[in-house]
Design an enzyme around this catalytic site. Structure first.
Site, PDB file in Angstrom:
ATOM      1  N   TYR A  94      40.703  43.460  51.884  1.00 40.54           N
ATOM      2  CA  TYR A  94      39.894  44.640  51.575  1.00 40.54           C
ATOM      3  C   TYR A  94      39.600  44.766  50.081  1.00 40.54           C
ATOM      4  CZ  TYR A  94      40.451  46.351  56.365  1.00 40.54           C
ATOM      5  OH  TYR A  94      40.405  46.504  57.727  1.00 40.54           O
ATOM      6  N   GLU A 146      33.071  46.702  66.701  1.00 42.26           N
ATOM      7  CA  GLU A 146      34.433  46.798  67.209  1.00 42.26           C
ATOM      8  C   GLU A 146      34.354  46.967  68.721  1.00 42.26           C
ATOM      9  OE1 GLU A 146      33.378  49.088  64.820  1.00 42.26           O
ATOM     10  OE2 GLU A 146      34.047  47.791  63.184  1.00 42.26           O
ATOM     11  N   HIS A 159      45.562  40.884  55.246  1.00 43.83           N
ATOM     12  CA  HIS A 159      44.404  41.727  55.542  1.00 43.83           C
ATOM     13  C   HIS A 159      44.264  42.838  54.499  1.00 43.83           C
ATOM     14  CE1 HIS A 159      41.158  41.971  58.211  1.00 43.83           C
ATOM     15  NE2 HIS A 159      41.427  43.165  58.694  1.00 43.83           N
ATOM     16  N   CYS A 191      37.073  37.775  58.620  1.00 42.76           N
ATOM     17  CA  CYS A 191      38.339  37.662  57.865  1.00 42.76           C
ATOM     18  C   CYS A 191      39.568  37.940  58.724  1.00 42.76           C
ATOM     19  CB  CYS A 191      38.323  38.529  56.624  1.00 42.76           C
ATOM     20  SG  CYS A 191      37.714  40.151  56.905  1.00 42.76           S
ATOM     21  N   CYS A 196      30.442  44.934  57.544  1.00 44.89           N
ATOM     22  CA  CYS A 196      31.650  44.169  57.864  1.00 44.89           C
ATOM     23  C   CYS A 196      31.224  42.849  58.499  1.00 44.89           C
ATOM     24  CB  CYS A 196      32.516  44.973  58.828  1.00 44.89           C
ATOM     25  SG  CYS A 196      33.884  44.025  59.479  1.00 44.89           S
ATOM     26  N   THR A 206      37.473  44.004  65.745  1.00 50.08           N
ATOM     27  CA  THR A 206      36.337  43.670  64.896  1.00 50.08           C
ATOM     28  C   THR A 206      35.774  42.300  65.274  1.00 50.08           C
ATOM     29  OG1 THR A 206      37.189  44.989  63.085  1.00 50.08           O
ATOM     30  CG2 THR A 206      35.698  43.197  62.493  1.00 50.08           C
ATOM     31  N   GLU A 258      37.403  52.275  58.432  1.00 50.38           N
ATOM     32  CA  GLU A 258      38.163  51.025  58.404  1.00 50.38           C
ATOM     33  C   GLU A 258      38.980  50.928  57.116  1.00 50.38           C
ATOM     34  OE1 GLU A 258      36.007  47.335  58.482  1.00 50.38           O
ATOM     35  OE2 GLU A 258      37.689  46.300  59.409  1.00 50.38           O
ATOM     36  N   CYS A 266      36.149  42.501  50.391  1.00 48.92           N
ATOM     37  CA  CYS A 266      34.989  42.907  51.197  1.00 48.92           C
ATOM     38  C   CYS A 266      34.505  44.310  50.849  1.00 48.92           C
ATOM     39  CB  CYS A 266      35.291  42.774  52.683  1.00 48.92           C
ATOM     40  SG  CYS A 266      36.562  43.887  53.304  1.00 48.92           S
TER      41      CYS A 266
HETATM   42  C1  LIG Z   1      36.823  49.975  61.932  1.00 47.98           C
HETATM   43  C2  LIG Z   1      38.142  49.409  62.329  1.00 47.98           C
HETATM   44  C3  LIG Z   1      38.281  48.044  62.537  1.00 47.98           C
HETATM   45  C4  LIG Z   1      39.497  47.500  62.939  1.00 47.98           C
HETATM   46  N1  LIG Z   1      39.587  46.152  63.195  1.00 47.98           N
HETATM   47  C5  LIG Z   1      40.739  45.645  63.732  1.00 47.98           C
HETATM   48  C6  LIG Z   1      40.827  44.269  64.112  1.00 47.98           C
HETATM   49  O1  LIG Z   1      39.890  43.498  63.957  1.00 47.98           O
HETATM   50  N2  LIG Z   1      41.979  43.813  64.643  1.00 47.98           N
HETATM   51  C7  LIG Z   1      43.033  44.637  64.847  1.00 47.98           C
HETATM   52  O2  LIG Z   1      44.036  44.174  65.370  1.00 47.98           O
HETATM   53  N3  LIG Z   1      42.979  45.951  64.501  1.00 47.98           N
HETATM   54  C8  LIG Z   1      41.872  46.477  63.948  1.00 47.98           C
HETATM   55  N4  LIG Z   1      41.813  47.806  63.585  1.00 47.98           N
HETATM   56  C9  LIG Z   1      42.939  48.653  63.938  1.00 47.98           C
HETATM   57  C10 LIG Z   1      43.783  49.208  62.833  1.00 47.98           C
HETATM   58  O3  LIG Z   1      44.731  48.279  62.417  1.00 47.98           O
HETATM   59  C11 LIG Z   1      44.409  50.500  63.389  1.00 47.98           C
HETATM   60  O4  LIG Z   1      43.388  51.467  63.421  1.00 47.98           O
HETATM   61  C12 LIG Z   1      45.589  51.001  62.607  1.00 47.98           C
HETATM   62  O5  LIG Z   1      46.675  50.124  62.726  1.00 47.98           O
HETATM   63  C13 LIG Z   1      46.006  52.395  63.064  1.00 47.98           C
HETATM   64  O6  LIG Z   1      46.224  52.422  64.437  1.00 47.98           O
HETATM   65  P1  LIG Z   1      45.510  53.522  65.336  1.00 47.98           P
HETATM   66  O7  LIG Z   1      44.060  53.497  65.046  1.00 47.98           O
HETATM   67  O8  LIG Z   1      45.943  53.287  66.709  1.00 47.98           O
HETATM   68  O9  LIG Z   1      46.014  54.892  64.803  1.00 47.98           O
HETATM   69  P2  LIG Z   1      47.396  55.594  65.128  1.00 47.98           P
HETATM   70  O10 LIG Z   1      48.458  54.572  65.225  1.00 47.98           O
HETATM   71  O11 LIG Z   1      47.224  56.500  66.269  1.00 47.98           O
HETATM   72  O12 LIG Z   1      47.622  56.428  63.799  1.00 47.98           O
HETATM   73  C14 LIG Z   1      47.101  57.740  63.599  1.00 47.98           C
HETATM   74  C15 LIG Z   1      48.042  58.481  62.648  1.00 47.98           C
HETATM   75  O13 LIG Z   1      49.314  58.637  63.256  1.00 47.98           O
HETATM   76  C16 LIG Z   1      50.343  58.079  62.445  1.00 47.98           C
HETATM   77  N5  LIG Z   1      51.321  57.451  63.356  1.00 47.98           N
HETATM   78  C17 LIG Z   1      51.078  56.605  64.370  1.00 47.98           C
HETATM   79  N6  LIG Z   1      52.224  56.232  64.969  1.00 47.98           N
HETATM   80  C18 LIG Z   1      53.215  56.862  64.332  1.00 47.98           C
HETATM   81  C19 LIG Z   1      54.628  56.865  64.465  1.00 47.98           C
HETATM   82  N7  LIG Z   1      55.234  56.152  65.415  1.00 47.98           N
HETATM   83  N8  LIG Z   1      55.336  57.605  63.592  1.00 47.98           N
HETATM   84  C20 LIG Z   1      54.732  58.316  62.621  1.00 47.98           C
HETATM   85  N9  LIG Z   1      53.392  58.360  62.452  1.00 47.98           N
HETATM   86  C21 LIG Z   1      52.639  57.632  63.290  1.00 47.98           C
HETATM   87  C22 LIG Z   1      49.648  57.053  61.561  1.00 47.98           C
HETATM   88  O14 LIG Z   1      50.347  56.821  60.347  1.00 47.98           O
HETATM   89  C23 LIG Z   1      48.295  57.721  61.334  1.00 47.98           C
HETATM   90  O15 LIG Z   1      48.393  58.655  60.295  1.00 47.98           O
HETATM   91  C24 LIG Z   1      40.612  48.356  63.134  1.00 47.98           C
HETATM   92  C25 LIG Z   1      40.479  49.723  62.893  1.00 47.98           C
HETATM   93  C26 LIG Z   1      39.278  50.260  62.507  1.00 47.98           C
HETATM   94  C27 LIG Z   1      39.171  51.749  62.294  1.00 47.98           C
END
Ligand SMILES: Cc1cc2nc3c(=O)[nH]c(=O)nc-3n(C[C@H](O)[C@H](O)[C@H](O)COP(=O)(O)OP(=O)(O)OC[C@H]3O[C@@H](n4cnc5c(N)ncnc54)[C@H](O)[C@@H]3O)c2cc1C
Lengths: 92, 490
Positions: free
Chosen positions: B296, B257, B292, B103, B99, B190, B455, B299
């Site tokens: 993907y 991250e 975004h 981006c 990564c 990230t 990711e 990348c």
């Molecule tokens: C390697 C990596 C790099 C990343 N880089 C960035 C970055 O540079 N900038 C950035 O801003 N973000 C970044 N992200 C974050 C990414 O956008 C989030 O991981 C994603 O939005 C999911 O949020 P969470 O990880 O908190 O999971 P959660 O929100 O906890 O989700 C877990 C599960 O629960 C479900 N869920 C959550 N809330 C609800 C709800 N209210 N109702 C029903 N179902 C629900 C989801 O659908 C999912 O299945 C990155 C993530 C990863 C893994």
């Protein structure tokens, strides 16, 4: 003959574009090759693409002759021939 | 001014970024063996821009200044620009197998540009000017900017204003004449540590009661009150082993991250892009996520290219390359990977101008792109593991391969034993086989799997987020009308 060279961006080239260029350049030492620049006038422009899309931008450069494009290793010989021909035409 | 990779790395040394890892403050984080590969990954986005073989994708003329800039700082001016973005990302993925982090900032720029324009139209605010001035500075100095959207979110069932601890969403704690004071955190960020600046955005649509949480702004990474806690990655401490090389799989490049904490940080007015206009939080999120999700399709495809190549080499080194099922699996991996690329290109080709003038992708196709990304890399990994064989996870360490310790009855060393039993086809040395197995391990379940697998699942939103968008954009009513017309239903 002054030849400006422009490569495509190389997102997924199907051959080694740099090697192809070196091969052409090394064999045609009468031609003055350089990476194309916008404010330099050229006799010739050579666009080296990595695939048939040959998407390199080149409208920003000025050249007297029609642009020569290549996008495959198999074009090397014909490009050399064409450049040679145009170079000798210029000499006449 | 375009920086070189080396100049970029030197520019980081001048910053007072606060970084913590394993419970300690890391002062020289630029040279830290766990962090450095992610810095190298960003540095290559600078070096490729200087190389005539890649400059056509990596650089572009800025519509704001007329100068040649790195494409990672560009506002897309056409569908060609959108396609070139995807191609550039594929290229960077191919060159790093990881990564390259830059981006998120680019996607934030494009979402912020069009959204601030529309906020100003409605409310007479000056956010668009603020943002354009900020972006000009970023372009002129060729800076890296983290796009910070995801909040910790606490209890997922509650709105920001209903959380027990308000800090689980970034929010405005104090309104001042000359700016605001913000508090909270962003998770999973990230490239956060090796970015020069951050753009902070809300993570979800907001209601009136969440007004204080509807906030967007930019701040330098070493701003007073800002700090980061580095995120662990699978196999990360292998990088701390002395002389580690082969066992890393990818010794030079990696992702990064971090948890980014806003400990009462002051943001001057000129860097504020949204302050309480809660009805625009959803638009900003949707646009950023759309860009975004397109990203993907570039990348991950580039990284997939490397994994397919590694699997093909593993087959050769194992001596199995002629088997028809191996050939077919490589075809399947390529088919899946190119399907992802098709999605990235398609949502770009169908892009359109926003009211502000920059181009945005087709949202339906971008969401389809990302939904496929949540699946296909997993299948590509499964096939790579199938082709590689179990050695990718059971092979002794490189120290064993080099060991002089005599263990055999005839005085054989551990190194000799490893080299004897892990030799494959005569087409390769045992070390070459070791190297390719470790690369596959790295991408399938080691440090790079963070980017290539998880990711792909959650980055730019979890799968359900795309399904909601697909439902919204999918035009089911139009499809029903088609069916009725054919079936003769009035
Ligand atoms: C390697 C990596 C790099 C990343 N880089 C960035 C970055 O540079 N900038 C950035 O801003 N973000 C970044 N992200 C974050 C990414 O956008 C989030 O991981 C994603 O939005 C999911 O949020 P969470 O990880 O908190 O999971 P959660 O929100 O906890 O989700 C877990 C599960 O629960 C479900 N869920 C959550 N809330 C609800 C709800 N209210 N109702 C029903 N179902 C629900 C989801 O659908 C999912 O299945 C990155 C993530 C990863 C893994």
């Amino acid at each position: 003959m002054k030849c400006g060279v422009k490569f495509c961006g190389g997102c997924n080239p199907r051959y080694q574009r740099g090697d192809a260029y070196r091969q052409i350049k090394d064999e045609l030492d009468d031609i003055d090759f350089d990476y194309a620049q916008e404010d330099v006038p050229y006799d010739q422009l050579l666009v080296i693409g990595g695939c048939p899309a040959c998407c390199a931008s080149h409208e920003q450069y000025t050249a007297e002759n029609e642009v020569i494009k290549m996008w495959d290793e198999s074009h090397i010989e014909s490009v050399k021939d064409e450049l040679l021909k145009r170079n000798s035409n210029k000499g006449e | 001014m375009l920086m070189t990779g080396e100049q970029y790395i030197e520019s980081l040394r001048k910053m007072n970024t606060r970084v913590y890892m394993f419970g300690e403050k890391i002062d020289n984080w630029v040279d830290h063996p766990i962090i450095r590969p992610s810095i190298n990954c960003v540095a290559i986005t600078y070096d490729l821009a200087q190389d005539p073989e890649y400059a056509d994708l990596m650089t572009v003329k800025s519509n704001l200044t007329g100068e040649t800039i790195n494409r990672f700082g560009h506002l897309h001016q056409s569908t060609d620009d959108l396609k070139n973005k995807v191609k550039m990302q594929r290229l960077c993925g191919q060159k790093t197998a990881g990564c390259f982090q830059r981006c998120v900032g680019m996607d934030a720029f494009n979402a912020m540009f069009s959204t601030t324009y529309e906020i100003d139209q409605k409310y007479g605010t000056k956010y668009h000017d603020n943002f354009v001035n900020f972006l000009k500075m970023v372009q002129e100095k060729d800076l890296v900017v983290d796009g910070a959207m995801t909040d910790p979110k606490g209890d997922r069932g509650l709105a920001p204003s209903a959380q027990k601890d308000p800090d689980v969403f970034v929010h405005i704690k104090e309104y001042r004449e000359d700016g605001i004071v913000v508090s909270g955190a962003k998770t999973h960020q990230t490239g956060s540590i090796n970015s020069h600046w951050h753009i902070v955005m809300p993570t979800q649509a907001m209601r009136e009661e969440d007004k204080d949480f509807a906030v967007a702004f930019a701040l330098p990474t070493d701003a007073e009150g800002l700090y980061m806690v580095y995120g662990r990655q699978s196999c990360d401490t292998r990088k701390m082993e002395e002389g580690a090389d082969i066992d890393l799989g990818n010794a030079k490049f990696g992702g990064q991250e971090a948890l980014v904490v806003f400990d009462d940080v002051f943001i001057p007015n000129e860097y504020i892009f949204l302050k309480g206009e809660y009805d625009f939080a959803g638009m900003l999120v949707e646009r950023f996520a759309g860009y975004h999700r397109q990203s993907y399709g570039g990348c991950k495809v580039g990284v997939g290219d490397v994994l397919i190549g590694a699997a093909a080499l593993a087959a050769e080194y194992n001596g199995a390359q002629k088997a028809s099922h191996i050939k077919d699996k490589l075809i399947e991996m390529t088919h899946l990977n190119e399907t992802l690329y098709c999605c990235g290109i398609a949502c770009s080709a169908e892009g359109q101008a926003t009211a502000a003038g920059n181009y945005q992708i087709d949202l339906l196709l971008a969401n389809v792109c990302k939904q496929n990304i949540t699946r296909f890399p997993y299948e590509i990994v499964r096939l790579a593991e199938d082709i590689a064989g179990g050695l990718m996870v059971t092979m002794p360490s490189e120290t064993d391969f080099k060991s002089d310790m005599k263990v055999g009855k005839n005085g054989e060393t551990i190194g000799e034993i490893c080299n004897k039993f892990f030799a494959g086809s005569p087409a390769c040395t045992t070390e070459e086989r070791q190297r390719i197995m470790r690369l596959i391990e790295n991408m399938c379940l080691g440090a790079s799997a963070v980017g290539y697998r998880t990711e792909s699942m959650h980055g730019a939103g979890s799968p359900q987020a795309q399904r909601i968008m697909i439902q919204r954009q999918g035009n089911i009513e139009g499809k029903k009308a088609l069916a009725k017309a054919i079936a003769g239903i009035k």
